[in-house]
Design an enzyme around this catalytic site. Structure first.
Site, PDB file in Angstrom:
ATOM      1  CB  CYS A   1      -0.867   0.041   1.244  1.00  0.00           C
ATOM      2  SG  CYS A   1      -1.850  -1.424   1.498  1.00  0.00           S
TER       3      CYS A   1
ATOM      4  NE  ARG B   1       4.660   1.758  -0.827  1.00  0.00           N
ATOM      5  CZ  ARG B   1       5.525   1.976   0.159  1.00  0.00           C
ATOM      6  NH1 ARG B   1       6.647   2.591  -0.081  1.00  0.00           N
ATOM      7  NH2 ARG B   1       5.259   1.590   1.385  1.00  0.00           N
TER       8      ARG B   1
ATOM      9  CD1 TRP C   1      -1.049  -6.742  -1.042  1.00  0.00           C
ATOM     10  CD2 TRP C   1      -0.657  -6.204  -3.168  1.00  0.00           C
ATOM     11  NE1 TRP C   1      -0.633  -7.869  -1.690  1.00  0.00           N
ATOM     12  CE2 TRP C   1      -0.387  -7.582  -2.989  1.00  0.00           C
ATOM     13  CE3 TRP C   1      -0.489  -5.640  -4.429  1.00  0.00           C
ATOM     14  CZ2 TRP C   1       0.055  -8.394  -4.022  1.00  0.00           C
ATOM     15  CZ3 TRP C   1      -0.054  -6.461  -5.457  1.00  0.00           C
ATOM     16  CH2 TRP C   1       0.214  -7.822  -5.255  1.00  0.00           C
TER      17      TRP C   1
ATOM     18  CG  ASN D   1       0.494   2.211   3.711  1.00  0.00           C
ATOM     19  OD1 ASN D   1      -0.590   2.271   3.150  1.00  0.00           O
ATOM     20  ND2 ASN D   1       1.578   2.806   3.271  1.00  0.00           N
ATOM     21  N   GLY D   2      -0.358  -1.246   6.504  1.00  0.00           N
ATOM     22  CA  GLY D   2       0.032  -2.137   7.591  1.00  0.00           C
ATOM     23  C   GLY D   2      -1.084  -3.099   7.931  1.00  0.00           C
TER      24      GLY D   2
ATOM     25  CD  GLU E   1      17.655 -12.724  -9.220  1.00  0.00           C
ATOM     26  OE1 GLU E   1      17.150 -13.401  -8.328  1.00  0.00           O
ATOM     27  OE2 GLU E   1      17.148 -11.674  -9.632  1.00  0.00           O
TER      28      GLU E   1
ATOM     29  CE  LYS F   1      14.440 -10.823 -11.281  1.00  0.00           C
ATOM     30  NZ  LYS F   1      14.815 -10.149 -10.073  1.00  0.00           N
TER      31      LYS F   1
ATOM     32  CD  GLU G   1      10.508 -11.622  -9.744  1.00  0.00           C
ATOM     33  OE1 GLU G   1      10.151 -11.073  -8.706  1.00  0.00           O
ATOM     34  OE2 GLU G   1      11.607 -11.355 -10.291  1.00  0.00           O
TER      35      GLU G   1
ATOM     36  CG  HIS H   1      20.408 -37.009  -8.088  1.00  0.00           C
ATOM     37  ND1 HIS H   1      20.745 -38.338  -7.930  1.00  0.00           N
ATOM     38  CD2 HIS H   1      21.573 -36.316  -7.979  1.00  0.00           C
ATOM     39  CE1 HIS H   1      22.058 -38.443  -7.715  1.00  0.00           C
ATOM     40  NE2 HIS H   1      22.581 -37.223  -7.751  1.00  0.00           N
TER      41      HIS H   1
ATOM     42  CE  LYS I   1      11.561  -2.855  -6.470  1.00  0.00           C
ATOM     43  NZ  LYS I   1      12.309  -3.837  -7.270  1.00  0.00           N
TER      44      LYS I   1
HETATM   45  C1  G6P Z   1       9.048  -9.235  -3.524  1.00  0.00           C
HETATM   46  C2  G6P Z   1       9.577  -8.753  -4.862  1.00  0.00           C
HETATM   47  C3  G6P Z   1      10.860  -9.496  -5.194  1.00  0.00           C
HETATM   48  C4  G6P Z   1      11.864  -9.323  -4.067  1.00  0.00           C
HETATM   49  C5  G6P Z   1      11.292  -9.822  -2.735  1.00  0.00           C
HETATM   50  C6  G6P Z   1      12.190  -9.480  -1.569  1.00  0.00           C
HETATM   51  O1  G6P Z   1       8.578 -10.526  -3.645  1.00  0.00           O
HETATM   52  O2  G6P Z   1       8.626  -8.952  -5.871  1.00  0.00           O
HETATM   53  O3  G6P Z   1      11.406  -8.961  -6.388  1.00  0.00           O
HETATM   54  O4  G6P Z   1      13.035 -10.019  -4.359  1.00  0.00           O
HETATM   55  O5  G6P Z   1      10.038  -9.169  -2.503  1.00  0.00           O
HETATM   56  O6  G6P Z   1      12.196  -8.090  -1.406  1.00  0.00           O
HETATM   57  P1  G6P Z   1      13.256  -7.277  -0.596  1.00  0.00           P
HETATM   58  O7  G6P Z   1      12.784  -5.864  -0.693  1.00  0.00           O
HETATM   59  O8  G6P Z   1      13.201  -7.789   0.828  1.00  0.00           O
HETATM   60  O9  G6P Z   1      14.581  -7.489  -1.199  1.00  0.00           O
END
Ligand code: G6P
Length: 593
Positions: free
Chosen positions: A2, A27, A73, A99-100, A470, A474, A477, A493, A588
């Site tokens: 949020c 966000r 959110w 927020n929260g 990674e 990516k 996502e 395996h 985010k």
């Molecule tokens: C969310 C984002 C990811 C990120 C993860 C951890 O899931 O979509 O891209 O890697 O949070 O976020 P942070 O801010 O703790 O690195």
């Protein structure tokens, strides 16, 4: 998650709120709303959907003296108009954005229900507004009502609150960020500085359990004893905060291409003139540790795996990287003198904040590696190192990952007192640049070949395995292709059963030690029909490899070859016509567990 923006006394306040909400939309959100207050009237507009949609609902002439806006959110209750913020209190005298998450919401709602108070939404936020309104009936003083309510609310909140007829914007905060921006004849609030940086560079950061108000010319904040607290003015590096596409079509592409400048800024910050500039006490603490524990999520977790390997192979200190949400259910602190490193781009990830609360019950030292000064983890850990990446808008993290890895390596270099590490990191810059200039077309061609597949595999060993993890995250996502990273040795395996005619398998070969084994893996998958794409360094390459990169010391691979993985995810998403910067179902900063 949020986002909150608010203003008082601002000319063109409505425009500020709308553009502020758009700035915060990185966000992630599913609904949005605004409350305008002037004289005795409060108008609220809200709905599920985008800020643009919200803007279209608001009559052109609408404006207010005090305005609060919110992107939501969904946590408590579905994303719909009723659950969107702002929320009125039961008596319509207060309107709130939040927020929260309130943890004792059941208890609070029961308490208020017994007093005959009804709720129209499913949210915890509405209950906060009504609790404050209820307390106000007894106290006849908004600040006292806020404090009494804060005594009863358990959980996280950053709140903007308007009381009908008052030219004040009330604020309260616990475990969720909220910042005040001081202008000339107007004042602002927001969840982070980004919506405010165009208008001021004077900020006040609220601490947990602080509350108060802003008016058009001043601010007042109080602690839980009702005592006024004096606050320091903070200024911010505007270049690192501004959200600006700078001519790029997408933030993700811009952020990938910023990696070299981020890394040189990072090196300049922590190791200028060939000398490491880390806090000496921090380095001493790390030297004295017998185990390094990493806690992180998502991309940051992948960076922790690379960092862990640095500590082990360059310093001989054993490490364990834990996925934060897993660790929290089974907290383990191996070693007699563990040192705990949190990694989080946002510094606000709820899973990690949960871990920090657990860690704090012990006396162990904590370090946060983050991109966000003033975030909850930044303030909660004993030591903090900023990755200097500048604001990262695209949901898929790119430059922050490269910066996290580079910073971990610099930290290890400082503990080892080894200046050659700085040289190696700086040596990565022209190679990343070479990928950008010479390899984008071929990466795009690979994207064309994989984009219509439902599933694919990345394989690697050692650093290349961490990189595969990674790269795979990516891709899934933002292109929504099922992708899995497999350690080369693990293929036999189980996963090899999934290889069939045409299955794309993307292979990283950047390490001499593992190169021969990886070549055998390629034969294994090829003989089962896989369509193999090899990304290798020159000295380890074969003529048939898809992308060949200049040579470099293999331990910095994750800093360099991650760019290839990022471009590949980017182009695949783009070719599929998806929203690269805002992938479905993702946010985010994930501020809920
Ligand atoms: C969310 C984002 C990811 C990120 C993860 C951890 O899931 O979509 O891209 O890697 O949070 O976020 P942070 O801010 O703790 O690195």
């Amino acid at each position: 998650m949020c986002g909150i923006v608010g203003c008082i006394g601002k000319n063109h306040g409505r425009e500020y709120i709308i553009s502020g909400l758009k700035t915060l939309d990185y966000r992630g959100y599913d609904s949005a709303g605004i409350a305008f207050s002037k004289n005795n009237s409060i108008e609220v507009y809200k709905d599920a959907g985008s800020v643009e949609h919200l803007d279209s609902l608001i009559p052109e002439k609408e404006d207010g003296k005090v305005i609060i806006g919110h992107t939501r959110w969904a946590t408590h209750g579905k994303p719909n108009k009723t659950n969107s913020h702002p929320h009125f209190s039961y008596d319509q005298e207060f309107v709130i954005v939040h927020n929260g998450i309130v943890e004792n919401i059941g208890e609070l709602k029961e308490f208020l229900s017994k007093k005959g108070i009804k709720f129209v939404s499913d949210t915890d936020t509405e209950a906060i507004a009504s609790l404050i309104a209820f307390e106000y009936k007894n106290e006849k003083d908004v600040l006292k009502a806020i404090r009494k309510s804060m005594e009863q609310i358990h959980g996280s909140y950053a709140i903007g609150l308007i009381h009908r007829g008052e030219d004040r914007l009330y604020v309260m905060k616990n475990a969720s960020p909220l910042i005040i921006g001081l202008g000339d004849g107007f004042n602002l609030i927001a969840s982070d500085a980004s919506p405010m940086i165009e208008f001021t560079n004077k900020f006040i950061e609220l601490e947990d359990k602080e509350y108060g108000f802003i008016d058009a010319t001043d601010f007042s904040l109080f602690d839980m004893h009702g005592r006024a607290v004096s606050k320091e003015l903070i200024s911010k590096n505007a270049d690192l905060i501004r959200h600006d596409l700078n001519g790029y079509e997408h933030f993700m592409l811009k952020e990938i291409e910023e990696i070299p400048s981020v890394i040189s800024r990072l090196v300049n910050h922590y190791a200028s003139d060939g000398e490491y500039k880390f806090d000496k006490e921090l380095i001493k603490k790390i030297k004295g540790a017998d185990h390094i524990i990493f806690l992180a999520c998502g991309t940051s977790y992948h960076a922790s795996l690379v960092g862990g390997r640095y500590f082990e192979s360059l310093l001989g200190i054993p490490t364990t990287s834990y996925i934060a949400s897993e660790w929290a259910f089974h907290p383990m602190l191996p070693g007699k003198k563990p040192f705990i490193i949190f990694i989080s781009q946002s510094g606000e990830t709820a899973d990690l904040i949960h871990c920090l609360k657990i860690v704090k019950k012990s006396n162990h030292d904590t370090l946060i590696i983050t991109n966000t000064n003033g975030s909850t983890l930044d303030r909660g850990c004993k030591y903090s190192l900023n990755v200097q990446a500048g604001v990262e808008v695209s949901v898929a993290s790119t430059k922050a990952y490269s910066a996290q890895v580079a910073l971990l390596l610099l930290l290890v270099g400082a503990v080892k007192e080894d200046p050659s590490i700085v040289k190696d990191i700086m040596g990565s810059l022209p190679i990343i640049d070479f990928i950008k200039k010479d390899k984008k077309q071929i990466i795009k061609a690979v994207a064309t070949q994989i984009k219509d597949h439902k599933s694919l595999f990345y394989i690697g060993r050692g650093y290349d395995y961490f990189l595969s993890m990674e790269a795979s995250l990516k891709l899934k996502e933002i292109s929504y292709i099922h992708s899995e990273a497999i350690a080369g040795g693990e293929l036999k395996h189980g996963p090899i059963a999934l290889i069939e005619q045409g299955t794309p398998v993307i292979v990283f070969i950047t390490d001499k030690v593992t190169a021969a084994s990886m070549r055998s893996n390629i034969e294994e998958v090829k003989s089962r029909g896989a369509n193999v794409f090899v990304i290798s360094t020159k000295e380890l390459s074969k003529n048939t490899d898809t992308i060949v990169i200049k040579d470099y010391p293999s331990y910095i691979s994750s800093i360099i070859v991650s760019s290839v993985a990022f471009y590949l995810a980017y182009f695949t998403s783009l070719l599929k016509g998806y929203n690269v910067d805002k992938p479905r179902n993702l946010a985010k900063s994930v501020t809920v567990e």
